[in-house]
Design a protein around this motif. Structure first.
Motif, PDB file in Angstrom:
ATOM      1  N   PRO A  80       0.815  -1.234   0.000  1.00 37.23           N
ATOM      2  CA  PRO A  80       0.000   0.000   0.000  1.00 37.23           C
ATOM      3  C   PRO A  80       0.839   1.271   0.000  1.00 37.23           C
ATOM      4  O   PRO A  80       0.304   2.356  -0.156  1.00 37.23           O
ATOM      5  CB  PRO A  80      -0.816  -0.108   1.284  1.00 37.23           C
ATOM      6  N   TRP A 123      -1.500   4.851  -1.334  1.00 42.56           N
ATOM      7  CA  TRP A 123      -2.606   4.737  -2.281  1.00 42.56           C
ATOM      8  C   TRP A 123      -3.650   3.713  -1.839  1.00 42.56           C
ATOM      9  O   TRP A 123      -3.367   2.802  -1.074  1.00 42.56           O
ATOM     10  CB  TRP A 123      -2.071   4.351  -3.666  1.00 42.56           C
ATOM     11  N   ILE A 124      -4.880   3.937  -2.341  1.00 41.95           N
ATOM     12  CA  ILE A 124      -5.952   2.940  -2.204  1.00 41.95           C
ATOM     13  C   ILE A 124      -6.664   2.855  -3.552  1.00 41.95           C
ATOM     14  O   ILE A 124      -6.574   3.778  -4.365  1.00 41.95           O
ATOM     15  CB  ILE A 124      -6.967   3.301  -1.090  1.00 41.95           C
ATOM     16  N   LYS A 125      -7.338   1.745  -3.796  1.00 41.17           N
ATOM     17  CA  LYS A 125      -8.118   1.594  -5.027  1.00 41.17           C
ATOM     18  C   LYS A 125      -9.594   1.492  -4.667  1.00 41.17           C
ATOM     19  O   LYS A 125      -9.960   0.776  -3.739  1.00 41.17           O
ATOM     20  CB  LYS A 125      -7.675   0.344  -5.796  1.00 41.17           C
ATOM     21  N   HIS A 126     -10.428   2.225  -5.398  1.00 41.35           N
ATOM     22  CA  HIS A 126     -11.877   2.159  -5.201  1.00 41.35           C
ATOM     23  C   HIS A 126     -12.534   2.116  -6.571  1.00 41.35           C
ATOM     24  O   HIS A 126     -12.331   3.020  -7.381  1.00 41.35           O
ATOM     25  CB  HIS A 126     -12.382   3.368  -4.411  1.00 41.35           C
ATOM     26  N   TYR A 137      -7.883   5.132  -8.632  1.00 39.85           N
ATOM     27  CA  TYR A 137      -6.819   5.099  -7.626  1.00 39.85           C
ATOM     28  C   TYR A 137      -6.794   6.455  -6.933  1.00 39.85           C
ATOM     29  O   TYR A 137      -6.783   7.492  -7.596  1.00 39.85           O
ATOM     30  CB  TYR A 137      -5.454   4.852  -8.272  1.00 39.85           C
ATOM     31  N   TYR A 174      -4.117   7.318   5.266  1.00 35.60           N
ATOM     32  CA  TYR A 174      -5.042   6.279   4.777  1.00 35.60           C
ATOM     33  C   TYR A 174      -6.465   6.531   5.272  1.00 35.60           C
ATOM     34  O   TYR A 174      -7.426   6.367   4.526  1.00 35.60           O
ATOM     35  CB  TYR A 174      -4.569   4.886   5.193  1.00 35.60           C
ATOM     36  N   SER A 175      -6.596   6.946   6.530  1.00 35.38           N
ATOM     37  CA  SER A 175      -7.934   7.285   7.061  1.00 35.38           C
ATOM     38  C   SER A 175      -8.544   8.410   6.245  1.00 35.38           C
ATOM     39  O   SER A 175      -9.748   8.386   5.933  1.00 35.38           O
ATOM     40  CB  SER A 175      -7.840   7.713   8.530  1.00 35.38           C
ATOM     41  N   LEU A 193      -7.880   9.174   3.055  1.00 35.90           N
ATOM     42  CA  LEU A 193      -8.252   8.688   1.710  1.00 35.90           C
ATOM     43  C   LEU A 193      -9.576   7.915   1.754  1.00 35.90           C
ATOM     44  O   LEU A 193     -10.444   8.101   0.889  1.00 35.90           O
ATOM     45  CB  LEU A 193      -7.142   7.806   1.141  1.00 35.90           C
ATOM     46  N   TYR A 194      -9.743   7.061   2.760  1.00 37.42           N
ATOM     47  CA  TYR A 194     -11.010   6.313   2.882  1.00 37.42           C
ATOM     48  C   TYR A 194     -12.176   7.245   3.211  1.00 37.42           C
ATOM     49  O   TYR A 194     -13.295   7.056   2.733  1.00 37.42           O
ATOM     50  CB  TYR A 194     -10.884   5.220   3.942  1.00 37.42           C
TER      51      TYR A 194
END
Length: 437
Positions: free
Chosen positions: A48, A59-62, A66, A81-82, A84-85
């Motif tokens: 990640p 990064w995160i994928k949704h 990206y 990360y919190s 980004l989510y």
């Protein structure tokens, strides 16, 4: 330290929209992200967090997007990360579905939201209800005169607006517990129609994950106090610990006064309006399986496979499990299914190589049987198949495994109105699996 810039990329890695918060990372650095991602994917070392020189990509994928944050220094990764989510959550509230098309259709609103969500790399207002008060999807009309900042942005209680009024003041409390369990039941002899539960069966892993959710319809700016049968509180006040619960990994909504909870275990808060999750908790405890499954899957070479499954409700007789689904694995080359069930119905799902046995209503203490018969091809597959576990889904209302109870809910508001709290308990399956024999 937090993020220097945030990018939203399409599935090919092309930037759709970006916001540079600090200016210390060149915006062209994002061109290295996708090649790096693909390289790590090929090597089987995808992580990640990816780094190129001094620049780090978190990064995160949704869906087909990206979301990437860049930083130069040792940033607080969990905070990024919190964020980004939370960004995904806010965009989903605005656009219903967050995907490439919804970003392209709403560039202006996305830019406005990115401006409000973060400032100089640090998260700011991330509550979608508050953001919707002043960033709307309707066209903005030009207004002359002094612009008004919504009070919730500058208010000490940023999650609740002032002046809320309801004709009927109510609070609905849902205590929802999910049971995660891996069991290793004993096999039973197929000719035996009503076998007894063998003492050799064991639970390998079990835990309870709980959440307390509120739906608040209260006028004004009320203060709420929630009382639970918390073991630490009972010890502090000298009460009997018999009917208390020891909560672990407790996480609260930002509205809860943590200093008050640390001092005397009182859960005191001014709630947001509408739905929200007040708290979550976990209990690492030996859980008696609520629905116990014993099975025999017998494979006759080049001809057929026969499956016998017994399900037993091991919860109290006055409770009923609703919407029970038992997923039994079958060989991938099976065909010609035939079923016989003592209750409910069975359905073969060939694309998932499972049989789903559905029982609408499963009272506690009851036992049910399901038999399945499948044909096998005359030419056997060369590769050896594993033995996937049996999965169980269920929901039991008016019941909690841990024994947690809402002892009281006090509602204090300066106008002194009376309000009604309603409590509902639900136990449901989480990751609930039982091995096959």
């Amino acid at each position: 330290m937090s993020a220097s810039a945030v990018f939203i990329l399409d599935v090919k890695g092309k930037p759709l929209i970006s916001r540079n918060y600090k200016g210390d990372v060149a915006m062209s650095e994002i061109e290295h992200f996708m090649p790096l991602l693909l390289q790590r994917e090929e090597e089987g070392a995808l992580a990640p967090l990816l780094s190129h020189g001094r620049v780090h990509f978190l990064w995160i994928k949704h869906s087909n997007l990206y979301l990437v944050a860049t930083t130069l220094k040792n940033a607080n990764a969990s905070l990024v990360y919190s964020f980004l989510y939370k960004t995904v959550e806010v965009f989903s509230e605005y656009f219903k579905e967050l995907e490439e098309e919804s970003i392209r259709d709403n560039f202006v609103i996305v830019y406005e939201l990115l401006d409000e969500l973060m400032d100089f790399g640090f998260p700011q207002t991330t509550d979608s209800k508050i953001l919707q008060e002043y960033i709307t999807q309707q066209g903005n009309k030009l207004e002359t005169g002094k612009s008004r900042v919504p009070p919730t942005v500058t208010n000490a209680v940023s999650w609740r607006s002032e002046g809320i009024k309801y004709k009927k003041n109510e609070v609905f409390i849902d205590v929802i517990e999910s049971v995660n369990l891996i069991g290793d039941p004993p096999p039973y002899d197929p000719p035996c129609v009503h076998p007894q539960v063998n003492a050799n069966g064991s639970v390998l892993l079990s835990e309870i994950v709980g959440t307390i959710k509120l739906k608040v319809f209260l006028s004004g700016m009320p203060e709420l106090r929630l009382g639970l049968n918390d073991r630490v509180l009972f010890e502090l006040t000298g009460r009997s610990k018999n009917k208390s619960v020891e909560l672990e990994d407790v996480k609260f909504h930002q509205c809860v006064r943590l200093s008050r909870f640390d001092n005397d275990r009182t859960i005191s808060f001014i709630p947001p309006d509408g739905d929200f999750e007040l708290m979550s908790y976990r209990l690492s405890t030996q859980v008696k399986p609520l629905i116990w499954i014993e099975s025999v899957i017998e494979k006759f070479s080049h001809s057929r496979v026969e499956i016998m499954v017994k399900a037993k409700g091991q919860f109290k007789k006055q409770s009923v499990a609703n919407g029970v689904e038992i997923s039994v694995p079958v060989p991938s080359d099976a065909d010609s299914p035939r079923f016989k069930t003592s209750v409910g119905s069975a359905k073969y799902v060939p694309e998932k190589n499972i049989v789903i046995w559905s029982i609408k209503s499963f009272p506690g203490g009851k036992e049910y049987l399901m038999r399945a018969h499948f044909g096998l091809p005359s030419v056997e597959k060369e590769e050896e198949e594993g033995r996937p576990p049996i999965g169980v889904k269920f929901e039991i209302p008016y019941f909690t495994v841990s024994g947690i109870q809402v002892r009281y809910m006090k509602i204090i508001e300066k106008s002194g109105y009376q309000a009604l709290p309603w409590v509902r308990y639900i136990t449901q399956s989480g990751d609930y699996q039982l091995r096959t024999s």
